[in-house]
Structures are given as structure tokens and as C-alpha cells.
Design an enzyme around this catalytic site. Structure first.
Site, PDB file in Angstrom:
ATOM      1  N   SER A 137     111.998 106.157 -29.657  1.00  0.00           N
ATOM      2  CA  SER A 137     112.021 107.150 -28.831  1.00  0.00           C
ATOM      3  C   SER A 137     112.516 107.610 -28.827  1.00  0.00           C
ATOM      4  O   SER A 137     113.493 109.033 -28.906  1.00  0.00           O
ATOM      5  CB  SER A 137     113.117 105.863 -27.668  1.00  0.00           C
ATOM      6  OG  SER A 137     114.355 105.506 -28.478  1.00  0.00           O
ATOM      7  N   ASP A 143     110.538  95.387 -34.267  1.00  0.00           N
ATOM      8  CA  ASP A 143     111.202  95.376 -35.403  1.00  0.00           C
ATOM      9  C   ASP A 143     112.462  96.584 -34.117  1.00  0.00           C
ATOM     10  O   ASP A 143     112.957  96.890 -34.984  1.00  0.00           O
ATOM     11  CB  ASP A 143     111.030  95.974 -36.520  1.00  0.00           C
ATOM     12  CG  ASP A 143     112.471  96.317 -37.719  1.00  0.00           C
ATOM     13  OD1 ASP A 143     113.048  95.305 -37.532  1.00  0.00           O
ATOM     14  OD2 ASP A 143     111.983  97.152 -38.658  1.00  0.00           O
ATOM     15  N   CYS A 195     117.121  92.555 -36.619  1.00  0.00           N
ATOM     16  CA  CYS A 195     118.361  92.234 -37.916  1.00  0.00           C
ATOM     17  C   CYS A 195     119.731  91.980 -36.514  1.00  0.00           C
ATOM     18  O   CYS A 195     120.622  92.272 -37.774  1.00  0.00           O
ATOM     19  CB  CYS A 195     118.280  93.487 -37.995  1.00  0.00           C
ATOM     20  SG  CYS A 195     118.246  94.811 -36.607  1.00  0.00           S
TER      21      CYS A 195
HETATM   22  N1  SAH Z   1     110.888  99.201 -38.257  1.00  0.00           N
HETATM   23  C1  SAH Z   1     111.276 100.524 -39.146  1.00  0.00           C
HETATM   24  C2  SAH Z   1     112.660 100.679 -38.356  1.00  0.00           C
HETATM   25  C3  SAH Z   1     113.176 100.228 -37.044  1.00  0.00           C
HETATM   26  S1  SAH Z   1     115.136 100.984 -36.282  1.00  0.00           S
HETATM   27  C4  SAH Z   1     110.690 100.306 -40.103  1.00  0.00           C
HETATM   28  O1  SAH Z   1     110.111  99.455 -40.980  1.00  0.00           O
HETATM   29  O2  SAH Z   1     111.391 101.503 -41.119  1.00  0.00           O
HETATM   30  C5  SAH Z   1     114.864 101.110 -34.980  1.00  0.00           C
HETATM   31  C6  SAH Z   1     113.780 101.682 -34.622  1.00  0.00           C
HETATM   32  O3  SAH Z   1     114.446 101.916 -33.221  1.00  0.00           O
HETATM   33  C7  SAH Z   1     114.603 103.717 -34.577  1.00  0.00           C
HETATM   34  O4  SAH Z   1     113.817 104.192 -35.066  1.00  0.00           O
HETATM   35  C8  SAH Z   1     115.190 103.344 -33.526  1.00  0.00           C
HETATM   36  O5  SAH Z   1     115.024 105.087 -32.685  1.00  0.00           O
HETATM   37  C9  SAH Z   1     114.511 103.104 -32.684  1.00  0.00           C
HETATM   38  N2  SAH Z   1     115.118 102.469 -30.803  1.00  0.00           N
HETATM   39  C10 SAH Z   1     115.914 102.581 -30.880  1.00  0.00           C
HETATM   40  N3  SAH Z   1     115.792 102.177 -29.404  1.00  0.00           N
HETATM   41  C11 SAH Z   1     114.985 102.196 -28.833  1.00  0.00           C
HETATM   42  C12 SAH Z   1     113.810 102.105 -27.294  1.00  0.00           C
HETATM   43  N4  SAH Z   1     114.898 101.636 -26.355  1.00  0.00           N
HETATM   44  N5  SAH Z   1     112.977 102.648 -27.497  1.00  0.00           N
HETATM   45  C13 SAH Z   1     112.446 102.611 -28.717  1.00  0.00           C
HETATM   46  N6  SAH Z   1     112.366 103.089 -29.422  1.00  0.00           N
HETATM   47  C14 SAH Z   1     113.836 102.915 -29.848  1.00  0.00           C
END
Ligand code: SAH
Length: 400
Positions: A254, A302, A342
Site C-alpha cells: 500500500s 507477510d 510477526c
Molecule cells: N514482506 C516484506 C516485509 C513486509 S512489512 C519483506 O520480506 O521484507 C509489511 C508491509 O506491509 C509494509 O511494506 C507496509 O507498507 C505494507 N502494508 C501495511 N498495511 C498494508 C495494507 N493494508 N495493504 C497492503 N500493504 C500494506
């Protein structure tokens, strides 16, 4: 050095038990405040910690304003958190990472589990990102920086002291260079892939090193697969899948900054032809993909911690369930789901139950193939369950 100059913090009767059993935190209601009033301590001050009978448990640091009012630093009263102890513990932390990883990109210090409570250090080659979350660590900030300079010889250190935990310790929120020129972006290498990371403005300390091993496991399933990487951040999972031979990868996040980062990282690795990037809300996108009858061979979930506090467990667990259901609904006949959490407050068994319930809801047969944990540069302190927070399941979903 005998520490007869340090003030004493005395515990109430029996409140030494948890510490003797291995824990290192002391809560304010466990202190004999008649004998040793907390108000007499400065924020972050070093102290000798004693049981009710006056037997020494070790040295620690005190924060009279916090619920966790002290942490044990050493069980040997000769040692306090000075530059020499910091240097020693940094060297021990470094020895593990140097053994584990061929390149200097990792979490160098993971707080309690590296015997440095309240300190996190991430390494990006010659640049370090430091996060301090306890008053006792903030008080020795200069010593930490000096010790890091000695052990790592970095060209720059960025202080990412903007974690919300700091408020609980009465510490201000700030983010600044401690020394050196901190570049706008740094490049790290993971499993042979290059990732460009923004240290000053990126999420957390810039990169989620904790998922390294789970990203490697994803590679084993990726060949020829259509992959959906939801909550992609900078493309960590998705680009690993693409590099391991996935036919196509869709990365979703997002955040506009994250989406720009994924595009850049796909280019850096020559993977742009097989990677598409979507800036969207995960729930919205999953709904749309289902409506459009899109199907994937692998879906990675994730999400950020959907349960931040204990009182959110019920609602948060439902969110995990909804998300996993939606992911299962866009999985092809023989699909692989990589489902992560997490949230410390979501137990591993609860995530497993979430997956089972979700699979029943969508009427699919679920088999759990692998379990993942946080990478070994995030060790677990066996007495502090909070230090084991990352769960991952690799699951197979078949028709019933
Ligand atoms: N998978 C990544 C880490 C994810 S951290 C890795 O391996 O490094 C979580 C991510 O979710 C962040 O980048 C954040 O911007 C995104 N995020 C948070 N809420 C969200 C939503 N409702 N929809 C899509 N992305 C979202």
C-alpha cells in the site's frame, strides 16, 4: 572493579525467583520501595540489584518512570554497562553473524538475546542503523557509538530512535546521523540479490532481516510458478521467487515508497520482465483478484503486526483469518501459501488454527509442509517469550 559505589535496588521477598530462573526484567511492583525508593534513581542509572535478603543478583540499569523499571545487565557485580562491556558483547554478537553470513548485511544486535537489552543494531556494510529503546541504553549512547566504531569501523551511523516503545521509557523520538555521511540509499545483498534500501525514511530500520531464511525457503517452490507477494515492502519475497525461476511475480504494497523501491530492485537484478508491482490495499486487491478469477500457484502473506497489544488479540486474529481465507481463494488447485505473522501476541498454534479454519471456510484440504522462524541474527532469549515473535508456515492447499 568492585562496585561499592553503585546505588542498590532491592527486590521484595520472592521477587528474585524469576530472575534466578533466567529472566532479566524487573517490574516496578517487584521492588522494595521502602528500602530502595525508585524515585531516588535517575533515568537509566546503573545499580546493583539485590534480593530481599541483600544477596546480590547482579548489576543492571534502572528507569524509575517505566513499568519495566530495571533490566539485569550482568550477573557478575564487577561489570556495568560501560564501553568495555559494550565492546565485549558487540564482539560476541559479531562473531555469530560473521560465522553465519558471507556478507556484512544482518542484524548485528538483537537486544535481550544478545545480552544488550534495549539495543538493536542493523548492519548495512559500512553503515549501521542503531535503535535504542531503554533509558539505560540511551544514557550510554556515546559509549555505544564508541564501541561500535571500534568493533565495526563503520563510515556512518544512523540513530533510528523513533520507535513508539521509547515513549514508555520517557525517551524523546528522533532520527539523526550520529556521525559520518549517511547516504540516502544503501545496497545490501541477500541470497545473491541486490536490494536498495532507504535508511532514513524506510520502515523500521530499513530492511526486514528477520525474514531472510523464509525467503530462501520460498525459492524451493518457485520454479515456473505464478507468484503473488502480498505486503511486499521492497520485494524481499517476490524477487527471491523471480530469481529462483518463477514464471511471473506480482508484488503488492500500500505504500508508494515501497512500490517505487520494488520497481527499482527488480531493475537492479534484471528481473523487471517477470515482476509487476501494484500499489493497493492488500484486502482490496485480494478481493479484486478473486472477482477477476485470477489464480496463483504461490501466495505469500507477510502483513505488519495485526495484533499490537494483548487486548487486540480477538480482533487481530480475525483479521489474520480473513486475510488467509482471501489468499486461499486466489490459490490454484495445488497451491502453496506462505503465511507469516510477526505479532508476538499471535501464538504459533493460533496461526496454525487460523490456517485450518480458513481452509475449512474455503473447503480446501490443507497440509502444513514447513515451519519458519526469525533468522538466526535474531536469537531468542529462552526466558523472554517476547523475543520469539516471527512465525511462518508453508502450506499446501488442495481440492477436498
Ligand atoms: N514482506 C516484506 C516485509 C513486509 S512489512 C519483506 O520480506 O521484507 C509489511 C508491509 O506491509 C509494509 O511494506 C507496509 O507498507 C505494507 N502494508 C501495511 N498495511 C498494508 C495494507 N493494508 N495493504 C497492503 N500493504 C500494506
Amino acid at each position: 572493579m568492585p562496585n561499592d559505589t553503585l546505588p542498590i535496588l532491592r527486590l521484595k521477598k520472592n521477587e528474585d525467583r524469576r530472575l534466578r530462573a533466567g529472566h532479566i526484567w524487573i517490574f516496578s511492583n517487584e521492588v522494595d520501595t521502602q528500602a530502595t525508593p525508585l524515585t531516588a534513581f535517575e533515568s537509566g542509572q546503573a545499580a546493583i540489584i539485590e534480593d530481599a535478603k541483600g544477596h546480590v543478583l547482579g548489576t543492571g540499569y534502572v528507569n524509575p518512570h517505566a513499568l519495566i523499571c530495571a533490566r539485569l545487565v550482568s550477573r557478575d557485580q564487577r561489570y556495568v554497562l560501560d564501553q568495555s562491556l559494550l565492546t565485549h558483547r558487540l564482539n560476541i554478537a559479531l562473531a555469530l553473524r560473521a560465522r553465519l553470513f558471507p556478507e556484512p548485511f544482518y542484524r548485528l544486535v538483537f537486544g535481550d538475546a544478545d545480552a544488550l537489552p534495549g539495543l538493536v543494531v542493523d548492519r548495512y556494510g559500512d553503515v549501521l542503523v542503531v535503535q535504542i529503546t531503554a533509558a539505560g541504553m540511551e544514557r550510554v549512547k556515546d559509549e555505544i557509538l564508541a564501541a561500535l566504531s571500534k568493533v565495526i569501523r563503520p563510515t556512518a551511523i544512523w540513530l533510528r530512535n523513533d520507535s513508539s516503545i521509547r515513549a514508555l521509557e520517557g525517551l524523546p523520538s528522533y532520527s539523526e546521523a550520529a556521525f559520518g555521511n549517511v547516504p540516502e540509499t544503501v545496497e545490501l545483498v541477500e541470497h545473491g540479490l541486490r536490494f536498495e534500501v532507504r535508511l532514513r525514511t524506510g520502515q523500521k530500520t530499513g530492511w526486514f532481516y528477520d525474514q531472510r531464511m523464509n525467503r530462501a525457503r520460498l525459492r524451493a517452490y518457485a520454479k515456473g510458478a505464478r507468484v503473488l507477494d502480498v505486503f511486499s515492502y521492497l520485494g524481499g519475497f517476490g524477487l527471491n521467487a523471480a530469481a529462483a525461476g518463477a514464471a511471473s511475480v506480482m508484488c503488492v504494497d500500500s505504500s508508494a515508497a515501497a512500490v517505487a523501491g520494488i520497481t527499482r530492485n527488480a531493475e537492479l537484478n534484471g528481473l523487471s520482465d517477470r515482476v509487476t508491482v501494484e500499489q493497493d490495499d492488500a484486502f482490496e486487491l485480494l478481493r479484486r483478484l478473486r472477482a477477476e478469477r485470477e489464480r496463483f500457484d504461490i501466495v505469500v502473506l507477510d502483513p505488519p503486526a495485526l495484533i499490537k497489544r494483548k487486548k487486540d488479540i480477538k480482533e487481530g486474529t480475525l483479521a489474520y483469518r480473513r486475510l488467509n481465507q482471501m489468499a486461499m481463494q486466489v490459490l490454484g488447485k495445488d497451491g502453496i501459501l506462505v503465511s507469516c505473522s510477526c505479532s508476538y501476541h499471535l501464538a504459533r498454534e493460533s496461526l496454525r488454527d487460523v490456517l485450518l479454519q480458513a481452509s475449512r471456510h474455503v473447503d480446501r484440504f490443507l497440509a502444513l509442509i514447513e515451519e519458519g522462524h526469525q533468522a538466526p541474527d535474531h536469537p531468542v532469549h529462552p526466558a523472554i517469550p517476547e523475543t520469539a515473535y516471527l512465525k511462518a508456515f508453508i502450506a499446501r492447499l488442495l481440492p477436498n
